[in-house]
Motif scaffolding. Structure first.
Motif, PDB file in Angstrom:
ATOM      1  N   UNK A   1      66.376  26.020 -53.012  1.00 48.24           N
ATOM      2  CA  UNK A   1      66.544  24.622 -52.601  1.00 48.24           C
ATOM      3  C   UNK A   1      66.754  23.709 -53.807  1.00 48.24           C
ATOM      4  N   UNK A   2      67.580  24.143 -54.734  1.00 46.54           N
ATOM      5  CA  UNK A   2      67.830  23.361 -55.943  1.00 46.54           C
ATOM      6  C   UNK A   2      68.538  22.056 -55.617  1.00 46.54           C
ATOM      7  N   UNK A   3      68.136  20.983 -56.270  1.00 49.96           N
ATOM      8  CA  UNK A   3      68.795  19.692 -56.130  1.00 49.96           C
ATOM      9  C   UNK A   3      70.043  19.708 -56.994  1.00 49.96           C
ATOM     10  N   UNK A   4      71.152  19.349 -56.401  1.00 51.79           N
ATOM     11  CA  UNK A   4      72.457  19.367 -57.089  1.00 51.79           C
ATOM     12  C   UNK A   4      72.788  20.746 -57.647  1.00 51.79           C
ATOM     13  N   UNK A   5      72.213  21.789 -57.061  1.00 53.85           N
ATOM     14  CA  UNK A   5      72.514  23.156 -57.471  1.00 53.85           C
ATOM     15  C   UNK A   5      71.886  23.587 -58.781  1.00 53.85           C
ATOM     16  N   UNK A   6      71.135  22.702 -59.433  1.00 52.30           N
ATOM     17  CA  UNK A   6      70.605  23.048 -60.756  1.00 52.30           C
ATOM     18  C   UNK A   6      69.147  22.681 -60.983  1.00 52.30           C
ATOM     19  N   UNK A   7      68.623  21.708 -60.254  1.00 47.46           N
ATOM     20  CA  UNK A   7      67.318  21.141 -60.588  1.00 47.46           C
ATOM     21  C   UNK A   7      66.243  21.558 -59.590  1.00 47.46           C
ATOM     22  N   UNK A   8      65.081  21.923 -60.118  1.00 42.57           N
ATOM     23  CA  UNK A   8      63.931  22.300 -59.291  1.00 42.57           C
ATOM     24  C   UNK A   8      63.119  21.060 -58.908  1.00 42.57           C
ATOM     25  N   UNK A   9      63.804  20.026 -58.486  1.00 42.53           N
ATOM     26  CA  UNK A   9      63.162  18.758 -58.119  1.00 42.53           C
ATOM     27  C   UNK A   9      62.297  18.939 -56.882  1.00 42.53           C
TER      28      UNK A   9
ATOM     29  N   UNK B   1      64.643  15.568 -52.739  1.00 47.62           N
ATOM     30  CA  UNK B   1      63.327  15.107 -53.154  1.00 47.62           C
ATOM     31  C   UNK B   1      63.097  13.605 -52.969  1.00 47.62           C
ATOM     32  N   UNK B   2      64.171  12.839 -52.657  1.00 50.14           N
ATOM     33  CA  UNK B   2      64.001  11.385 -52.552  1.00 50.14           C
ATOM     34  C   UNK B   2      64.838  10.796 -51.420  1.00 50.14           C
ATOM     35  N   UNK B   3      64.344   9.684 -50.895  1.00 52.67           N
ATOM     36  CA  UNK B   3      65.144   8.857 -49.994  1.00 52.67           C
ATOM     37  C   UNK B   3      66.202   8.136 -50.833  1.00 52.67           C
TER      38      UNK B   3
END
Length: 183
Positions: free
Chosen positions: A97-105, A124-126
């Protein structure tokens, strides 16, 4: 790799998650206590789906501090059980479930049905919170700049304080989740 069913069954209950928190515990509780979930008929639609939530989180995360409090209120309204999986101990899960394919947000909320099938993912955010963070960080110097670390800490504190005191953010998070589950 574990199935979503196994992650859910082995995850921490909301009470166990709160009990193990070392950071942001009082702040998360403060938001939870102050937030009044808005009335919206669409919550009945969510309730009928009999969903559960796997919340990928960590107590040190300011976004999780705010969003988890709102998620718990949302889950109460929608009769959903929430279970917490600690991101840093379960990189195999967050890497799905990486944010933008790269971040473990974090936090990331995986909404699953009675058969443990993924129905929606939020985090991870609204949008309005993301816009605030991006705007507040526009004037940060480059990472090579000697002042970057101190200025970055100032921005984190600004976000932390805003998350604690902004009902408009809390409502934004609530409606963002509701919209994701009713579109």
């Amino acid at each position: 790799m574990l199935s979503l069913k196994e992650y859910f069954e082995n995850a921490l209950s909301a009470e166990d998650y709160k009990a193990q928190m070392q950071v942001n515990k009082e702040e998360m509780q403060q938001i939870y206590d102050q937030f009044e979930a808005p009335e919206d008929q669409r919550i009945d639609e969510v309730k009928k789906r009999k969903l559960r939530v796997i919340a990928i989180s960590e107590d040190w995360c300011g976004d999780a501090m705010m969003n988890n409090a709102i998620l718990l209120k949302f889950a109460e309204k929608a009769d959903m059980e929430v279970r917490f999986v600690l991101r840093d101990s379960h990189l195999d899960l967050i890497d799905q479930y990486l944010t933008n394919g790269t971040s473990r947000s974090i936090p990331i909320y995986v909404f699953i049905d009675e058969n443990f099938e993924e129905q929606a993912v939020w985090g991870p955010r609204a949008e309005e919170v993301q816009a605030f963070i991006e705007d507040s960080r526009k004037d940060l110097p480059s990472k090579e700049d000697p002042s970057f670390e101190a200025k970055s800490k100032e921005k984190y504190q600004l976000a932390h304080d805003k998350f604690l005191s902004s009902p408009e953010f809390w409502n934004g998070v609530y409606y963002s989740m509701l919209n994701r589950l009713t579109k």
